[in-house]
Design a protein around this motif. Structure first.
Motif, PDB file in Angstrom:
ATOM      1  N   ARG A 113       2.265  12.881   5.267  1.00  0.00           N
ATOM      2  CA  ARG A 113       2.761  11.525   5.560  1.00  0.00           C
ATOM      3  C   ARG A 113       4.111  11.534   6.261  1.00  0.00           C
ATOM      4  O   ARG A 113       4.396  10.645   7.061  1.00  0.00           O
ATOM      5  N   ALA A 128       6.559   0.983   8.248  1.00  0.00           N
ATOM      6  CA  ALA A 128       7.455   0.586   7.152  1.00  0.00           C
ATOM      7  C   ALA A 128       8.636   1.557   7.180  1.00  0.00           C
ATOM      8  O   ALA A 128       8.473   2.707   7.602  1.00  0.00           O
ATOM      9  N   ILE A 151       7.250   1.952  -2.254  1.00  0.00           N
ATOM     10  CA  ILE A 151       6.097   2.723  -2.743  1.00  0.00           C
ATOM     11  C   ILE A 151       6.419   4.194  -2.517  1.00  0.00           C
ATOM     12  O   ILE A 151       6.732   4.596  -1.383  1.00  0.00           O
ATOM     13  N   LYS A 153       5.057   7.875  -2.295  1.00  0.00           N
ATOM     14  CA  LYS A 153       3.756   8.481  -2.001  1.00  0.00           C
ATOM     15  C   LYS A 153       3.930   9.985  -1.845  1.00  0.00           C
ATOM     16  O   LYS A 153       4.882  10.416  -1.178  1.00  0.00           O
ATOM     17  N   GLN A 164       0.336   7.687  -5.530  1.00  0.00           N
ATOM     18  CA  GLN A 164       1.189   6.573  -5.085  1.00  0.00           C
ATOM     19  C   GLN A 164       1.698   5.806  -6.283  1.00  0.00           C
ATOM     20  O   GLN A 164       0.979   5.643  -7.260  1.00  0.00           O
ATOM     21  N   GLU A 188       8.547   4.635   0.778  1.00  0.00           N
ATOM     22  CA  GLU A 188       8.383   3.632   1.832  1.00  0.00           C
ATOM     23  C   GLU A 188       8.856   2.279   1.343  1.00  0.00           C
ATOM     24  O   GLU A 188       8.661   1.939   0.177  1.00  0.00           O
ATOM     25  N   GLY A 189       9.408   1.497   2.234  1.00  0.00           N
ATOM     26  CA  GLY A 189       9.700   0.105   1.908  1.00  0.00           C
ATOM     27  C   GLY A 189       8.396  -0.649   1.730  1.00  0.00           C
ATOM     28  O   GLY A 189       7.421  -0.378   2.439  1.00  0.00           O
ATOM     29  N   PHE A 193       2.961  -7.829   3.915  1.00  0.00           N
ATOM     30  CA  PHE A 193       2.117  -8.128   5.082  1.00  0.00           C
ATOM     31  C   PHE A 193       1.250  -9.366   4.855  1.00  0.00           C
ATOM     32  O   PHE A 193       1.015  -9.773   3.722  1.00  0.00           O
ATOM     33  N   HIS A 219      -8.350  -4.692   0.192  1.00  0.00           N
ATOM     34  CA  HIS A 219      -8.408  -3.630  -0.817  1.00  0.00           C
ATOM     35  C   HIS A 219      -8.381  -4.226  -2.221  1.00  0.00           C
ATOM     36  O   HIS A 219      -7.779  -5.280  -2.441  1.00  0.00           O
ATOM     37  N   HIS A 222      -6.550  -0.404  -4.824  1.00  0.00           N
ATOM     38  CA  HIS A 222      -6.274   0.627  -3.811  1.00  0.00           C
ATOM     39  C   HIS A 222      -7.512   1.122  -3.080  1.00  0.00           C
ATOM     40  O   HIS A 222      -7.445   2.046  -2.291  1.00  0.00           O
ATOM     41  N   GLU A 261      -4.654   2.712  10.547  1.00  0.00           N
ATOM     42  CA  GLU A 261      -4.553   1.605   9.597  1.00  0.00           C
ATOM     43  C   GLU A 261      -3.278   0.833   9.886  1.00  0.00           C
ATOM     44  O   GLU A 261      -2.215   1.433  10.044  1.00  0.00           O
ATOM     45  N   PHE A 263      -0.671  -2.690   9.128  1.00  0.00           N
ATOM     46  CA  PHE A 263      -0.259  -3.889   8.403  1.00  0.00           C
ATOM     47  C   PHE A 263       0.040  -4.953   9.450  1.00  0.00           C
ATOM     48  O   PHE A 263       0.742  -4.670  10.419  1.00  0.00           O
TER      49      PHE A 263
END
Ligand code: AMP
Length: 361
Positions: A113, A128, A151, A153, A164, A188-189, A193, A219, A222, A261, A263
């Protein structure tokens, strides 16, 4: 000197495509290959793989067994993956023996990531805010730079929300890092969204590009529940989303199908969440609603064939069938195109199949 095998000419009908991973994605890839007159050899680390039910050849061994990977390479004209987490040395071993698509470079970037988000940011695309976290102290410091929610991860091996944790304080961020037992992570912030979308796209060996209409994705726990096309993105945002995918595909020198993917912000901004270097759950509706499905498209690209037609001839809603929901297969079968993956045990959270309902445009 090691050298990378390239595909010098298309794999002809009767040739064999190797697929690493024998889950539902491998299964649907094998079915698509079969329709094109190609054979498949599927490599999985356990013997009960859903894809084994629909392939001509299979191999069961750990993913880092170099002897078995050599046997596999010898049986195949080109090799691809249904998941991105093959160890780098195993990919390199394969790539010296057989053309591997997508290549090691694309897999290396998208397996992690941190390298993925850094790569996306360098392309000038939005994500993000994110920070590398390698200790509980770093988790606290990173949290202080966010606006109150984040979050954490793990950098590698996460899927469907695994690895996560949502965090709302520096203490929670530090605790979450400790619960990952030392696994490197990013913080991540949290993005507030409007909704999520994705672009499933393909790049051919000749650099040709084709993107499907981006679905809107919902989702639950998750796990993808539903993908709907058309999405709420208007025509201009659809083009912007496809252009993001094209930019990413070109920068990765990607060959095959991949998904980006996204947001969609309340202001309409498109933020890249993740790149999946493979066919994607949010593209399953293409089987019924497009001339060429994402699975056929991926096989075409891997085999060096021309890309197929991505035009969508129907509106579609795809819903996953998760865990015990599969018990209702008989009534589900009355309501749409039912795909069951041949999994024997309906464990909680396990994707057992999906159903696509279409309406002609
Ligand atoms: P991922 O494994 O990164 O694809 O995340 C799985 C899901 O968690 C996403 O599809 C979102 O629904 C949610 N999620 C992940 N990252 C964020 C974020 N930074 N802000 C808000 N929701 C997120």
């Amino acid at each position: 000197m090691s050298s990378i095998k390239q595909l010098s000419r298309p794999v002809p009908p009767g040739g064999t495509i190797g697929i690493i991973g024998g889950g539902q994605l491998g299964r649907m890839l094998a079915l698509a290959a079969s329709r094109l007159g190609l054979k498949t050899c599927i490599y999985n680390d356990t013997p009960d793989a859903p894809a084994f039910q629909v392939t001509q050849q299979s191999l069961t061994a750990p993913y880092d067994n170099l002897v078995k990977l050599t046997t596999f390479a010898q049986a195949c004209d080109a090799v691809t993956f249904e998941f991105e987490n093959l160890p780098a040395h195993a990919i390199a071993h394969l790539a010296e023996r057989v053309p591997v698509r997508p290549g090691a470079h694309a897999l290396a970037i998208t397996q992690d990531r941190l390298s993925e988000k850094t790569f996306v940011e360098k392309l000038g695309l939005k994500t993000a805010p994110f920070f590398e976290v390698s200790s509980a102290q770093r988790a606290r410091e990173a949290f202080a730079r966010l606006n109150g929610r984040g979050i954490l991860k793990t950098r590698r091996f996460g899927y469907d929300g695994k690895g996560q944790a949502k965090v709302a304080s520096a203490d929670e961020a530090a605790k979450a890092f400790d619960s990952f037992k030392g696994a490197p992570a990013i913080l991540e912030g949290f993005v507030d969204f409007e909704y999520e979308a994705s672009v499933v796209a393909a790049r051919g060996g000749d650099g040709g590009f084709a993107a499907y209409d981006p679905p809107e994705n919902e989702h639950e726990n998750h796990i993808l529940r539903r993908s709907t096309v058309p999405s709420r993105l208007g025509a201009a945002k659809v083009e912007e989303a496809k252009a993001i995918a094209q930019q990413i595909g070109e920068a990765l020198e990607y060959v095959g199908v991949f998904a980006v993917e996204l947001f969609v912000g309340k202001d309409g901004a498109l933020l890249v969440n993740e790149i999946a270097p493979r066919v994607h759950n949010s593209g399953h509706w293409t089987i019924e609603a497009c001339a060429c499905s994402q699975f056929e498209q991926h096989i075409r690209a891997v085999a060096g064939w021309p890309l197929g037609n991505v035009v969508r001839h129907a509106d579609a809603v795809m819903e996953n069938i998760i865990g015990a929901e599969v018990d209702a297969w008989e009534s589900l079968a009355k309501t749409g195109a039912l795909h069951l993956y041949g999994k024997m045990q309906a464990r909680t959270g396990r994707k057992m199949g999906h159903i696509t309902r279409i309406r002609a445009k």
